[in-house]
Write an enzyme that holds these catalytic residues in place. Structure first.
Site, PDB file in Angstrom:
ATOM      1  CB  CYS A  16      -0.857  -0.011   1.256  1.00  9.17           C
ATOM      2  SG  CYS A  16       0.187   0.022   2.749  1.00  9.17           S
ATOM      3  CB  CYS A 100       0.547   4.859   7.485  1.00 16.52           C
ATOM      4  SG  CYS A 100      -0.585   5.131   6.110  1.00 16.52           S
ATOM      5  CD  GLU A 130      -3.226   1.310  13.124  1.00 12.45           C
ATOM      6  OE1 GLU A 130      -2.840   0.492  12.262  1.00 12.45           O
ATOM      7  OE2 GLU A 130      -4.327   1.879  13.069  1.00 12.45           O
ATOM      8  CB  SER A 226       1.252  -8.808   8.497  1.00 14.95           C
ATOM      9  OG  SER A 226       0.388  -8.047   7.690  1.00 14.95           O
ATOM     10  CG  ASN A 228      -2.475  -5.860   5.989  1.00 15.76           C
ATOM     11  OD1 ASN A 228      -2.477  -6.365   4.879  1.00 15.76           O
ATOM     12  ND2 ASN A 228      -1.359  -5.417   6.555  1.00 15.76           N
TER      13      ASN A 228
HETATM   14  O1  0CG Z   1      -1.372  -5.012   9.213  1.00 11.16           O
HETATM   15  P1  0CG Z   1      -0.487  -4.435  10.225  1.00 11.16           P
HETATM   16  O2  0CG Z   1      -1.080  -3.241  10.905  1.00 11.16           O
HETATM   17  O3  0CG Z   1      -0.043  -5.452  11.251  1.00 11.16           O
HETATM   18  O4  0CG Z   1       0.806  -3.867   9.535  1.00 11.16           O
HETATM   19  P2  0CG Z   1       1.691  -4.301   8.322  1.00 11.16           P
HETATM   20  O5  0CG Z   1       3.049  -3.779   8.576  1.00 11.16           O
HETATM   21  O6  0CG Z   1       1.582  -5.745   8.026  1.00 11.16           O
HETATM   22  O7  0CG Z   1       1.061  -3.572   7.047  1.00 11.16           O
HETATM   23  C1  0CG Z   1       0.760  -2.283   6.844  1.00 11.16           C
HETATM   24  C2  0CG Z   1       1.341  -1.306   7.735  1.00 11.16           C
HETATM   25  C3  0CG Z   1       1.791  -0.502   8.470  1.00 11.16           C
HETATM   26 FE1  SF4 Z   2      -0.977   0.764   4.509  1.00 11.38          FE
HETATM   27 FE2  SF4 Z   2      -1.420   0.720   7.127  1.00 11.38          FE
HETATM   28 FE3  SF4 Z   2      -1.386   3.019   5.801  1.00 11.38          FE
HETATM   29 FE4  SF4 Z   2      -3.357   1.301   5.391  1.00 11.38          FE
HETATM   30  S1  SF4 Z   2      -2.903   2.422   7.287  1.00 11.38           S
HETATM   31  S2  SF4 Z   2      -2.261   2.494   3.823  1.00 11.38           S
HETATM   32  S3  SF4 Z   2      -2.258  -0.665   5.589  1.00 11.38           S
HETATM   33  S4  SF4 Z   2       0.343   1.591   6.080  1.00 11.38           S
END
Ligand code: 0CG
Ligand code: SF4
Length: 315
Positions: A16, A100, A130, A226, A228
């Site tokens: 992403c 992010c 997060e 991860s 997601n």
């Molecule tokens: O999906 P999570 O929040 O565990 O994170 P991952 O590092 O796998 O992917 C997107 C981000 C940040």
């Molecule tokens: Fe990617 Fe996490 Fe940002 Fe969504 S919130 S765009 S999964 S880094």
């Protein structure tokens, strides 16, 4: 059952915009300042990405006590608490924030509403970085909700000003279910204007929903940490399609493909395409002859790099 025939690639899948940006930040910091570059927590939850950056001089730490004075420090894409941010600033590190922007947006919302006297329910997974980062935007007044039972149990100090926020990488369906329970108990609850679950999580789950009924088994490329990626495997399983998550092609088991004609292949937001291609090659070696890409949303989201690492800046 017919022999293994076709692999269908999910669209969209893999990186992403937030992951792209986070990795780019570490790479550029390494190029500009040289090794070591300290990174608080795995920059993204992917074993391959982390070991590749380690080999190039990134040092991953959990505790700022491990970072020497004068070092350059990057915060992972998942974000950090106020306490971590303040400690890093107080210790004088050169900081690049790879949080992010869609996670930062939730942090900003929490800070703003807290000023207005709001208390929060955060839907998320306990212990996820997060969740720690977002809950850590305030000293108190954020209650973690992991499931519907927690909604029944939670005891906010007041309910006149109650807001809900969520982790960005949840199951869209589970979050909707929990949110419905929140609304039922606290009808006056304030909800985000746009849900906090990000576009990438939403799109990858939508793709798996379309793909699952078309295939006999789904392979998700992603690391166990991860969130997601786990949700993609879980979703396919819930829809009745056997699904497995692998960190690399080496983890594929030939038994998964016995009596299987069609294989779906996707990847979490932190899993690089190179791994998807390696997995694809391995499935082809097991007998698949055709590869098809499903139709899907084209993602065009791109986030700017932080100041100090942009190419158009003077050296
Ligand atoms: O999906 P999570 O929040 O565990 O994170 P991952 O590092 O796998 O992917 C997107 C981000 C940040
Ligand atoms: Fe990617 Fe996490 Fe940002 Fe969504 S919130 S765009 S999964 S880094």
């Amino acid at each position: 059952m017919p022999p293994l025939q076709e692999v269908v690639l999910a669209e969209p899948r893999g990186f992403c915009a937030g992951v792209d940006r986070a990795i780019e930040i570490v790479e550029r910091a390494l190029r500009k300042f040289g090794a070591p570059i300290y990174v608080r927590h795995e920059i993204v939850h992917n074993t391959y990405v982390v070991s590749d950056l380690k080999a190039r001089g990134a040092v991953f730490i959990e505790d700022l006590a491990e970072v020497p004075p004068g070092a350059t420090l990057v915060f992972s894409a998942h974000g950090v608490s106020r306490a971590v941010q303040q400690e890093a600033q107080a210790r004088g590190f050169q900081i690049f924030d790879a949080t992010c922007p869609l996670v930062s947006k939730v942090h900003v919302e929490v800070a703003k509403l807290a000023q207005e006297g709001y208390e929060f329910l955060m839907i998320g997974h306990k212990g996820h970085p997060e969740v720690e980062g977002t809950m850590g935007q305030l000293d108190h007044g954020i209650h973690l909700i992991e499931d519907v039972d927690d909604v029944a149990r939670v005891q906010p100090a007041q309910t006149a000003k109650l807001a809900v926020v969520t982790q960005t990488t949840l199951s869209v369906d589970d979050a909707a279910h929990i949110l419905a329970a929140v609304r039922a108990r606290f009808p006056q609850v304030r909800e985000p204007k746009q849900q906090d679950i990000c576009y990438a999580t939403q799109n990858r789950q939508d793709a798996v929903k379309l793909l699952s009924p078309q295939v006999d088994v789904l392979i998700v490329v992603g690391s166990p940490t991860s969130s997601n990626s786990n949700r993609l495997r879980e979703l396919a399983t819930k829809l009745g399609t056997p699904a497995y998550m692998v960190d690399s092609a080496a983890e594929l088991q030939s038994g998964w493909f016995e009596g299987v004609a069609r294989v779906g292949l996707t990847a979490g937001a932190s899993a690089p395409e190179v791994l998807v291609q390696q997995v694809l090659e391995r499935i082809k070696a097991l007998g698949a002859t055709a590869v098809r890409r499903m139709e899907g949303v084209q993602e065009t989201v791109k986030f700017p790099l932080p100041k100090g690492l942009r190419l158009d800046e003077a050296a």
